[in-house]
Design a protein around this motif. Structure first.
Motif, PDB file in Angstrom:
ATOM      1  N   UNK A  47     -15.223   1.677  30.422  1.00 37.59           N
ATOM      2  CA  UNK A  47     -13.938   2.245  30.027  1.00 37.59           C
ATOM      3  C   UNK A  47     -13.746   2.145  28.513  1.00 37.59           C
ATOM      4  N   UNK A  48     -12.937   3.042  27.990  1.00 40.82           N
ATOM      5  CA  UNK A  48     -12.694   3.104  26.553  1.00 40.82           C
ATOM      6  C   UNK A  48     -11.231   2.767  26.274  1.00 40.82           C
ATOM      7  N   UNK A  49     -11.022   1.876  25.305  1.00 39.49           N
ATOM      8  CA  UNK A  49      -9.673   1.529  24.862  1.00 39.49           C
ATOM      9  C   UNK A  49      -9.212   2.629  23.906  1.00 39.49           C
ATOM     10  N   UNK A  50      -8.296   3.447  24.370  1.00 39.86           N
ATOM     11  CA  UNK A  50      -7.855   4.618  23.616  1.00 39.86           C
ATOM     12  C   UNK A  50      -6.433   4.411  23.103  1.00 39.86           C
ATOM     13  N   UNK A  51      -6.226   4.713  21.839  1.00 41.25           N
ATOM     14  CA  UNK A  51      -4.878   4.649  21.282  1.00 41.25           C
ATOM     15  C   UNK A  51      -4.114   5.909  21.670  1.00 41.25           C
ATOM     16  N   UNK A  52      -2.859   5.733  22.050  1.00 44.10           N
ATOM     17  CA  UNK A  52      -2.004   6.881  22.367  1.00 44.10           C
ATOM     18  C   UNK A  52      -1.598   7.561  21.052  1.00 44.10           C
ATOM     19  N   UNK A  53      -0.964   6.811  20.184  1.00 49.52           N
ATOM     20  CA  UNK A  53      -0.739   7.284  18.816  1.00 49.52           C
ATOM     21  C   UNK A  53      -2.025   6.941  18.073  1.00 49.52           C
ATOM     22  N   UNK A  61       0.728  -2.885  13.038  1.00 52.04           N
ATOM     23  CA  UNK A  61       1.354  -3.404  14.255  1.00 52.04           C
ATOM     24  C   UNK A  61       1.081  -2.471  15.432  1.00 52.04           C
ATOM     25  N   UNK A  62       1.224  -1.165  15.216  1.00 46.50           N
ATOM     26  CA  UNK A  62       0.995  -0.182  16.275  1.00 46.50           C
ATOM     27  C   UNK A  62      -0.465  -0.166  16.719  1.00 46.50           C
ATOM     28  N   UNK A  63      -1.381  -0.407  15.788  1.00 51.41           N
ATOM     29  CA  UNK A  63      -2.809  -0.395  16.112  1.00 51.41           C
ATOM     30  C   UNK A  63      -3.185  -1.479  17.119  1.00 51.41           C
ATOM     31  N   UNK A  64      -2.454  -2.569  17.114  1.00 59.44           N
ATOM     32  CA  UNK A  64      -2.762  -3.679  18.017  1.00 59.44           C
ATOM     33  C   UNK A  64      -1.796  -3.787  19.189  1.00 59.44           C
ATOM     34  N   UNK A  65      -0.813  -2.906  19.244  1.00 58.18           N
ATOM     35  CA  UNK A  65       0.186  -2.938  20.315  1.00 58.18           C
ATOM     36  C   UNK A  65      -0.441  -2.420  21.616  1.00 58.18           C
ATOM     37  N   UNK A  66      -0.542  -3.263  22.641  1.00 56.60           N
ATOM     38  CA  UNK A  66      -1.155  -2.801  23.891  1.00 56.60           C
ATOM     39  C   UNK A  66      -0.401  -1.641  24.548  1.00 56.60           C
ATOM     40  N   UNK A  67       0.882  -1.454  24.216  1.00 60.58           N
ATOM     41  CA  UNK A  67       1.622  -0.319  24.761  1.00 60.58           C
ATOM     42  C   UNK A  67       1.232   0.994  24.065  1.00 60.58           C
ATOM     43  N   UNK A  68       0.471   0.881  23.000  1.00 59.83           N
ATOM     44  CA  UNK A  68      -0.071   2.064  22.327  1.00 59.83           C
ATOM     45  C   UNK A  68      -1.499   2.319  22.814  1.00 59.83           C
ATOM     46  N   UNK A  69      -1.820   1.852  23.990  1.00 64.49           N
ATOM     47  CA  UNK A  69      -3.182   2.021  24.466  1.00 64.49           C
ATOM     48  C   UNK A  69      -3.298   2.387  25.926  1.00 64.49           C
ATOM     49  N   UNK A  70      -4.356   3.124  26.208  1.00 62.69           N
ATOM     50  CA  UNK A  70      -4.730   3.459  27.576  1.00 62.69           C
ATOM     51  C   UNK A  70      -6.195   3.073  27.742  1.00 62.69           C
ATOM     52  N   UNK A 117       0.704   3.067  35.814  1.00 68.34           N
ATOM     53  CA  UNK A 117       1.983   2.419  35.507  1.00 68.34           C
ATOM     54  C   UNK A 117       2.442   2.897  34.143  1.00 68.34           C
ATOM     55  N   UNK A 118       3.722   2.767  33.914  1.00 67.77           N
ATOM     56  CA  UNK A 118       4.318   3.234  32.675  1.00 67.77           C
ATOM     57  C   UNK A 118       5.568   2.414  32.419  1.00 67.77           C
ATOM     58  N   UNK A 119       5.650   1.882  31.206  1.00 60.60           N
ATOM     59  CA  UNK A 119       6.820   1.085  30.834  1.00 60.60           C
ATOM     60  C   UNK A 119       7.497   1.711  29.613  1.00 60.60           C
ATOM     61  N   UNK A 120       8.727   1.341  29.393  1.00 55.10           N
ATOM     62  CA  UNK A 120       9.518   1.917  28.308  1.00 55.10           C
ATOM     63  C   UNK A 120       8.805   1.865  26.950  1.00 55.10           C
ATOM     64  N   UNK A 121       8.113   0.770  26.576  1.00 50.17           N
ATOM     65  CA  UNK A 121       7.446   0.749  25.268  1.00 50.17           C
ATOM     66  C   UNK A 121       6.338   1.804  25.107  1.00 50.17           C
ATOM     67  N   UNK A 122       5.806   2.317  26.217  1.00 48.56           N
ATOM     68  CA  UNK A 122       4.798   3.385  26.132  1.00 48.56           C
ATOM     69  C   UNK A 122       5.410   4.701  25.656  1.00 48.56           C
ATOM     70  N   UNK A 123       6.677   4.911  25.958  1.00 42.47           N
ATOM     71  CA  UNK A 123       7.293   6.226  25.807  1.00 42.47           C
ATOM     72  C   UNK A 123       7.296   6.756  24.374  1.00 42.47           C
ATOM     73  N   UNK A 124       7.542   5.888  23.391  1.00 42.23           N
ATOM     74  CA  UNK A 124       7.561   6.378  22.001  1.00 42.23           C
ATOM     75  C   UNK A 124       6.165   6.835  21.574  1.00 42.23           C
ATOM     76  N   UNK A 125       5.138   6.166  22.066  1.00 44.03           N
ATOM     77  CA  UNK A 125       3.771   6.561  21.724  1.00 44.03           C
ATOM     78  C   UNK A 125       3.394   7.862  22.434  1.00 44.03           C
ATOM     79  N   UNK A 126       3.801   8.003  23.689  1.00 41.52           N
ATOM     80  CA  UNK A 126       3.528   9.246  24.411  1.00 41.52           C
ATOM     81  C   UNK A 126       4.265  10.418  23.762  1.00 41.52           C
ATOM     82  N   UNK A 127       5.490  10.176  23.326  1.00 42.42           N
ATOM     83  CA  UNK A 127       6.256  11.217  22.633  1.00 42.42           C
ATOM     84  C   UNK A 127       5.496  11.669  21.390  1.00 42.42           C
ATOM     85  N   UNK A 128       4.968  10.705  20.635  1.00 43.02           N
ATOM     86  CA  UNK A 128       4.198  11.041  19.442  1.00 43.02           C
ATOM     87  C   UNK A 128       2.970  11.870  19.812  1.00 43.02           C
TER      88      UNK A 128
END
Length: 136
Positions: A47-53, A61-70, A117-128
């Motif tokens: 599997x590949x750790x992919x950044x959403x943003x 901070x965003x680069x290491x935020x697990x909510x910015x990753x899939x 699964x999807x949590x609120x902190x994911x949403x800003x990255x998905x929006x981006x």
């Protein structure tokens, strides 16, 4: 790299920190997702750790935020990274119109695919990702 004298000491330290951060990011995504964020495939070695943003657009901070990753299988990662797929605010897969019906079927991109699964902190990255990366 540590013995490469063409790279300045500060650059070497930065590169080493980046690599360590990427390993930490990947491990956090494995702990969070326990497999592919779409298929639940548990083979974390592939599997590949992919950044959403994307990394290039994120601050440190965003680069290491697990909510910015899939955590994604390589085919999903490639499609996501290039903007051919994304996810809406409910985690449902969206395909670019640039992928025709035949290719969607070949790739197994059905309308039923979604994030496990999807949590609120994911949403800003998905929006981006939807607004800046997704190829309508």
């Amino acid at each position: 790299m540590e013995n490469d004298h063409t790279i300045k000491v500060t650059e070497k330290q930065s590169i080493i920190k980046l690599r360590l951060g990427q390993g930490l990011f990947c491990n956090e995504l494995i702990d969070y997702w326990h497999g592919c964020a779409i298929s639940q495939c548990p083979l974390t070695w592939m599997l590949i750790a992919s950044h959403i943003k994307p990394w290039r657009d994120s601050d440190n901070k965003e680069r290491l935020d697990p909510y910015n990753g899939l955590l994604l299988l390589p085919n999903y990662d490639k499609l996501f990274d290039l903007g051919y797929i994304t996810f809406n605010q409910k985690g449902q897969l969206l395909c670019s119109r640039l992928i025709d019906k035949f290719d969607r079927k070949t790739l197994g991109l059905s309308g039923e695919l979604h994030l496990t699964k999807l949590e609120k902190p994911h949403l800003k990255y998905l929006k981006y990702h939807n607004e800046n990366c997704f190829l309508l």
